[in-house]
Enzyme design. Structure first.
Site, PDB file in Angstrom:
ATOM      1  N   VAL A  33       0.718  -0.989  -0.042  1.00  0.00           N
ATOM      2  CA  VAL A  33      -0.075   0.049   0.046  1.00  0.00           C
ATOM      3  C   VAL A  33       0.926   1.280  -0.135  1.00  0.00           C
ATOM      4  O   VAL A  33       1.840   1.489   0.990  1.00  0.00           O
ATOM      5  CB  VAL A  33      -0.654  -0.130   1.013  1.00  0.00           C
ATOM      6  N   ASP A  50       9.624  -5.284   8.957  1.00  0.00           N
ATOM      7  CA  ASP A  50       8.470  -5.075   9.957  1.00  0.00           C
ATOM      8  C   ASP A  50       8.260  -6.466  10.818  1.00  0.00           C
ATOM      9  O   ASP A  50       9.302  -7.175  10.709  1.00  0.00           O
ATOM     10  CB  ASP A  50       7.377  -4.623   9.217  1.00  0.00           C
ATOM     11  N   GLY A 108       4.293   4.172   3.093  1.00  0.00           N
ATOM     12  CA  GLY A 108       3.793   3.172   2.377  1.00  0.00           C
ATOM     13  C   GLY A 108       3.937   1.736   3.629  1.00  0.00           C
ATOM     14  O   GLY A 108       4.472   1.809   4.528  1.00  0.00           O
ATOM     15  N   LYS A 109       3.508   0.518   3.253  1.00  0.00           N
ATOM     16  CA  LYS A 109       3.536  -0.496   4.044  1.00  0.00           C
ATOM     17  C   LYS A 109       3.254  -1.703   2.898  1.00  0.00           C
ATOM     18  O   LYS A 109       2.450  -1.567   2.311  1.00  0.00           O
ATOM     19  CB  LYS A 109       2.470  -0.482   5.141  1.00  0.00           C
ATOM     20  N   GLY A 110       3.745  -3.020   3.628  1.00  0.00           N
ATOM     21  CA  GLY A 110       3.438  -4.006   2.588  1.00  0.00           C
ATOM     22  C   GLY A 110       3.213  -5.272   3.593  1.00  0.00           C
ATOM     23  O   GLY A 110       3.638  -5.342   4.796  1.00  0.00           O
TER      24      GLY A 110
END
Ligand code: NAD
Length: 441
Positions: A67, A153, A112-114
């Site tokens: 995202v 993460d 952002g992040k995934g």
């Protein structure tokens, strides 16, 4: 006058993140509605499904996403998590946190992040490597040193970042690709100080907050009683650094339970015990307590450093700390936030408290682009400056909002929190850049 509407409890991170955003908006006037609509939802969500050869020669399909919440202030920035329960909504909330965090700490990134839906505990190293490489290949040019930059993460680490770098580099030969990902091993462009950056940032932020007199009767860490929830990378490092700064660590916990000793635990000794026995529980000379007891332990500062939504409607009233330092992302639900405010507990919000990690990620990115290696003194000095500035900006804004509240601004019934102040600062910085850049065409 309207009666205040009672918030329904939710342990959905996305719901709580939106509530925080909406609450902060009540303190802003003059922002165009269209900009709010633009900021509340992610810019882009990418879903990929891809096959991986498993060790037993079967083929399994994995589902991953990335995202990109916003990148008006710079490339997207945020971790990739591997977890069986990871959802698009959770990743979207975490991506939004990154947008606010990078803005409030003022580094030239967006958010952002995934995530990949998988249970890393059940995958071999070879399977994890193949999942990572194929995921990166599927993302293609959606990530890049100047577009969207991943980091570690939950259940991804420096090794995962090395695989991400290598895969991207093979796909983009002939250029310096080190800056495509941060949190890499030191030998391939990682930065000194990255591993303890989040906890060190929390320490600098807390010291400055106390110095600014925001917590009545608690001006320094000297002798302050600290309880830490979670004893992983962030929690164990925070315990050690807060202890070195003069605080007394009176209780700590991990997923199996907690321990306390009001005369003070030795953070290094607790870590050695955890490394040997798998948990902090059972450390000789300490008393075992439950996770619920940890949150209710008599202390001055509580540092949640485990998972989201740990302090909720059902346990927030038990918290005795005067200050909560959100080292984890989203550890308080919106209802818990309200309860803390009613109890005059100051909450140092996650987007400031744990931003040290992304600050040093930014330093890693700068070093990579310049082919430089900074020493630890330089990294720490620059990190400290960033954290002090973020606290000063947040506290100054909070004081200004308190004054507006006193003057009756907007009919707000309760005063502003530090979270409101940090979010208002972030939202205004982003909105300013949206308008400066102009909307094309
Ligand atoms: P980690 O996996 O190293 O540690 C998590 C710890 O929490 C473990 O000790 C685990 O046993 C414990 N835990 C899990 N459930 C618990 C429970 N119910 N009660 C008590 N302890 C529990 O993770 P980390 O990297 O230390 O991250 C911790 C938090 O900080 C996460 O919310 C993460 O998103 C946030 N964060 C981390 C970084 C970073 O640089 N690592 C940066 C910003 C934010």
């Amino acid at each position: 006058m309207d009666m205040p509407t009672r918030l329904e409890e939710s342990v959905d991170l996305f719901v709580n993140a939106n509530r925080q955003f909406e609450q902060a908006l009540t303190w802003i006037d003059g922002i165009k509605v269209g900009i709010i609509d633009y900021l509340i939802n992610p810019k882009r969500t990418m879903h990929v499904r891809f096959p991986v050869n498993m060790d037993d020669e079967s083929i399994r399909t994995f589902h991953g996403f990335r995202v990109l919440h916003n990148r008006v202030r710079g490339p997207g920035k945020g971790g990739i998590r591997y977890h069986p329960n990871v959802t698009e909504a959770e990743v979207a909330a975490l991506a939004a946190f990154m947008t606010w965090k990078t803005a409030v700490v003022d580094i030239p990134f967006g958010g952002g992040k995934g995530g990949v839906v998988c249970n890393p505990k059940e995958l071999s190293r070879g399977e994890l490597r193949r999942v990572t490489r194929r995921f990166v290949a599927e993302l293609g040019d959606a990530i890049g040193p100047h577009t969207d930059i991943p980091a570690p993460d939950v259940y991804t680490d420096a090794q995962t970042m090395a695989w991400i770098y290598d895969t991207f580099d093979l796909m983009h030969p002939g250029q310096n690709n080190l800056a495509v990902v941060t949190g890499k091993p030191l030998e391939i462009g990682g930065s000194v100080g990255r591993e303890e950056a989040t906890a060190r940032g929390s320490l600098y932020a807390t010291e400055q907050l106390l110095k600014r007199g925001v917590v009545p009767g608690l001006e320094t860490l000297d002798g302050a009683r600290v309880a830490v929830q979670g004893y992983g990378n962030v929690g164990a490092t925070a315990a050690r650094l807060f202890q070195e700064a003069g605080a007394r660590i009176v209780a700590v916990s991990d997923s199996r339970g907690g321990i306390c000793d009001d005369s003070g635990l030795d953070a290094e000794q607790v870590l050695a015990h955890k490394n040997e026995c798998g948990s902090v529980v059972g450390l000789p000379t300490s008393t075992d307590i439950s996770n619920a007891d940890l949150l209710a332990h008599d202390c001055d500062i509580l540092i949640p450093a485990a998972l989201e939504c740990q302090i909720r409607e059902d346990n927030a009233a038990n918290v005795k700390a005067r200050l909560i330092v959100e080292a984890a992302n989203g550890p308080l639900t919106a209802v818990a936030d309200k309860i803390a405010q009613e109890k005059n507990i100051v909450v140092l919000p996650d987007i400031v408290a744990n931003s040290g990690g992304v600050v040093v990620s930014y330093f890693e990115w700068v070093q990579n682009l310049e082919n430089q290696q900074w020493d630890i003194d330089k990294v720490d000095r620059k990190l400290r400056n960033k954290m002090l500035r973020a606290i000063d900006d947040t506290v100054d804004r909070w004081i200004a909002l308190c004054k507006r509240h006193k003057d009756g601004f907007n009919g707000n019934r309760v005063g502003p929190t530090l979270r409101d102040a940090a979010l208002v600062t972030a939202i205004e910085r982003i909105a300013t850049v949206v308008l400066q850049r102009d909307i094309w065409p």
